[in-house]
Design a protein around this motif. Structure first.
Motif, PDB file in Angstrom:
ATOM      1  N   THR A  15       0.913  -1.126   0.093  1.00 35.45           N
ATOM      2  CA  THR A  15      -0.022   0.038   0.202  1.00 35.45           C
ATOM      3  C   THR A  15       0.735   1.227   0.273  1.00 35.45           C
ATOM      4  O   THR A  15       2.043   0.998   0.283  1.00 35.45           O
ATOM      5  CB  THR A  15      -1.161   0.004   1.253  1.00 35.45           C
ATOM      6  N   PRO A  16       0.387   2.443  -0.062  1.00 33.92           N
ATOM      7  CA  PRO A  16       1.045   3.563  -0.416  1.00 33.92           C
ATOM      8  C   PRO A  16       1.820   4.095   0.789  1.00 33.92           C
ATOM      9  O   PRO A  16       1.278   3.828   1.970  1.00 33.92           O
ATOM     10  CB  PRO A  16       0.001   4.861  -0.764  1.00 33.92           C
ATOM     11  N   PHE A  17       3.100   4.489   0.798  1.00 31.48           N
ATOM     12  CA  PHE A  17       4.059   4.918   1.973  1.00 31.48           C
ATOM     13  C   PHE A  17       3.461   6.309   2.636  1.00 31.48           C
ATOM     14  O   PHE A  17       3.767   6.415   3.879  1.00 31.48           O
ATOM     15  CB  PHE A  17       5.335   5.149   1.467  1.00 31.48           C
ATOM     16  N   TYR A  18       2.410   7.059   1.851  1.00 34.39           N
ATOM     17  CA  TYR A  18       1.839   8.081   2.684  1.00 34.39           C
ATOM     18  C   TYR A  18       0.862   7.557   3.679  1.00 34.39           C
ATOM     19  O   TYR A  18       0.292   8.288   4.601  1.00 34.39           O
ATOM     20  CB  TYR A  18       1.066   9.120   1.771  1.00 34.39           C
ATOM     21  N   TYR A  19       0.476   6.053   3.445  1.00 37.65           N
ATOM     22  CA  TYR A  19      -0.415   5.771   4.598  1.00 37.65           C
ATOM     23  C   TYR A  19       0.463   5.211   5.714  1.00 37.65           C
ATOM     24  O   TYR A  19       1.552   4.862   5.613  1.00 37.65           O
ATOM     25  CB  TYR A  19      -1.379   4.761   3.990  1.00 37.65           C
TER      26      TYR A  19
END
Length: 550
Positions: A237-241
């Motif tokens: 999943t995205p690293f901003y999460y």
């Protein structure tokens, strides 16, 4: 079977593992953790962004983090400065995060898919003074700055890729000599590290203020609560999460390798697992919807975290993939909170999220915050060291989120006599039909257990007779134009698995459902819609146009 052997092999019981985790000292800060790991991790890879071909060893980790920290300090980034980071899943993201942590500054992760409106909101709300941004996002950022909606100075933009005039290049900062650089030695557990924006259930999201201890706890707890060594960990999943961030720290604690995908993909997930011999992952439920593969059971997974898996599918997913699937529960505000011990094979199919993690106390309470007895449905309250410090610049929201020092999760739970917790649904995600409270989560679980359904969400619809009716929004695996036969089969499936008053009245076919930045279904957007977006079937009146959401 592998899952039985793995689950029965734990040496220290959960209570003993908890005592050990809580008694051993945490690293002084993230920089100290990285330096120690870099010193003894050698040539083991700390991360592998396998689709981009970006790899880094532990031996390289601290020199690179220190170089970027030195470069950021050289251009003026200081202690407690807010640095927004808007990058896709590339190695520059974790490198930036660790460099920001080293300086005692604060990262504001931003979704690289944000619109200009969302960019303006997060930059303004977080009071970000600096921005590290990927070149693919730069046009949107510059239009926001040109519109005058944020006060970010273009000379405070660092670009991963090709910089433009007045901007700094990330590669140039990484070339900063380390002569004379030393990070602040007084950055401690209480220093703010992230302003992590929640997905939000109404309006704009809120920024959760997470201190360094929040992240040190999260990495350590996930690394050691099973009493096992995980050498290869997958982040898809995205690293901003928040998930890839704690997965990285989990890997660093174990001197393991984090394998990072560019973006989530249920169809490619098990291929990644096999190719990289993954031992720990967060298993998306949609993986079970993929066609069976001869190599499904050929994998090295020791534990796969699952979230909200329908109880009747738990044993099915373990049997199909020959792995230990265990529930867990956490939130942006409180980090890892509940987990099912790996050895608890008897709890497979119980739908329980398990017991409190190290550093966390949990209880079930009524609306006034009074503790309720086992077996009673109430709100899950949580406290412990390292939870978030509140919502940034939103004191009213922060005050409303607590009963004293207990955080109000907004989730309905029960606790059994042994202290195992099970989620019932969201307090605000209950449909009231003819005086009965119906948890949308329960109905959605049954809908998702139907093979032809890819995604499902339930929302209330105003009804003059019953107050509210249930409307099911369905994304079919074969597309929205499936015809009446699969829909009738789904309705019959609901009748077999739900009390009659819980069976949705309206069914609307969709090609997709809106998502939050954390890839959850954005219920608040569905609830705010003026009317149907796809064909609606009223099972009581036959095919026809259903009512608007209400």
């Amino acid at each position: 079977m592998k899952r039985d052997i793995v689950a029965s092999a734990a040496v220290i019981p959960p209570a003993g593992r908890r005592r050990r985790i809580e008694s051993e000292p945490l690293a002084a800060n993230l920089a100290a953790l990285v330096r120690e790991a870099s010193a003894d991790g050698g040539e083991t890879l700390v991360w592998d962004f396998f689709e981009a071909g970006e790899r880094m060893t532990y031996a390289e980790l601290w020199p690179r983090v220190a170089a970027l920290a030195a470069g950021l300090r050289r251009i003026g980034v200081g202690r407690a400065d807010h640095v927004a980071v808007m990058l896709p899943n590339v190695a520059a993201f974790p490198l930036s995060w660790l460099a920001i942590a080293t300086l005692g500054a604060v990262m504001v992760p931003m979704n690289d898919g944000y619109t200009e409106r969302e960019i303006a909101y997060v930059l303004s709300d977080s009071e970000a003074r600096w921005l590290i941004v990927h070149e693919s996002c730069l046009d949107r950022v510059e239009r926001v700055i040109a519109a005058g909606t944020v006060g970010l100075d273009p000379r405070r933009i660092v670009v991963a890729g090709a910089p433009r005039p007045d901007h700094h290049g990330l590669d140039d900062l990484l070339a900063t000599p380390l002569d004379g650089f030393s990070p602040p030695d007084d950055v401690g557990h209480d220093d703010l590290l992230n302003i992590q924006y929640t997905s939000g259930t109404t309006g704009f999201p809120k920024g959760c203020m997470q201190p360094q201890r929040y992240w040190l706890n999260a990495g350590k707890v996930n690394a050691f609560r099973d009493g096992r060594r995980y050498r290869r960990i997958l982040a898809s999943t995205p690293f901003y999460y928040m998930d890839p961030q704690w997965l990285l720290l989990m890997a660093i604690h174990q001197r393991a390798t984090l394998y990072v995908a560019a973006r989530q993909s249920a169809s490619r997930f098990m291929h990644w697992v096999r190719e990289h011999r993954i031992e720990f992952c967060l298993l998306p439920a949609l993986t079970l919807k993929q066609p069976a593969h001869p190599d499904d059971r050929r994998n090295d997974i020791i534990r796969a975290n699952v979230y909200g898996l329908p109880r009747h599918l738990h044993a099915v997913i373990e049997e199909r993939f020959d792995l230990c699937a265990r529930e867990a529960f956490g939130m942006t505000e409180i980090g890892p909170t509940l987990y099912m011990p790996i050895e608890e094979t008897a709890m497979v199919g119980s739908a329980s999220c398990g017991i409190p993690c190290p550093f966390r106390e949990c209880r079930i309470a009524d609306e006034q915050g009074n503790t309720l007895p086992p077996g009673t449905v109430g709100e899950l309250l949580v406290r412990g060291p390292g939870i978030f410090r509140g919502y940034y610049r939103k004191p009213e929201a922060t005050a409303a989120a607590f009963h004293g020092d207990w955080f109000r999760t907004g989730d309905l739970f029960t606790m059994d006599e042994r202290g195992y917790f099970s989620i019932v649904g969201r307090i605000k995600d209950v449909i009231r039909r003819s005086g009965e409270n119906i948890a949308a989560r329960e109905v959605e679980s049954v809908l998702m257990s139907f093979d032809a359904v890819s995604e499902a969400a339930c929302v209330p619809v105003a009804d003059e007779v019953r107050g509210e009716e249930i409307k099911a929004l369905i994304v079919w695996r074969d597309g929205p134009d499936v015809g009446l036969a699969p829909l009738e089969a789904l309705i019959e499936h609901c009748r077999r698995n739900l009390a009659s008053f819980k069976v949705p009245r309206y069914f609307e076919s969709r090609s997709t459902l809106p998502k939050t930045s954390s890839m959850k279904i954005a219920k608040h957007l569905l609830l705010s819609e003026a009317g149907p977006a796809g064909p609606v079937h009223d099972r009581l009146a036959g095919q026809g146009k259903g009512p608007a959401n209400g």
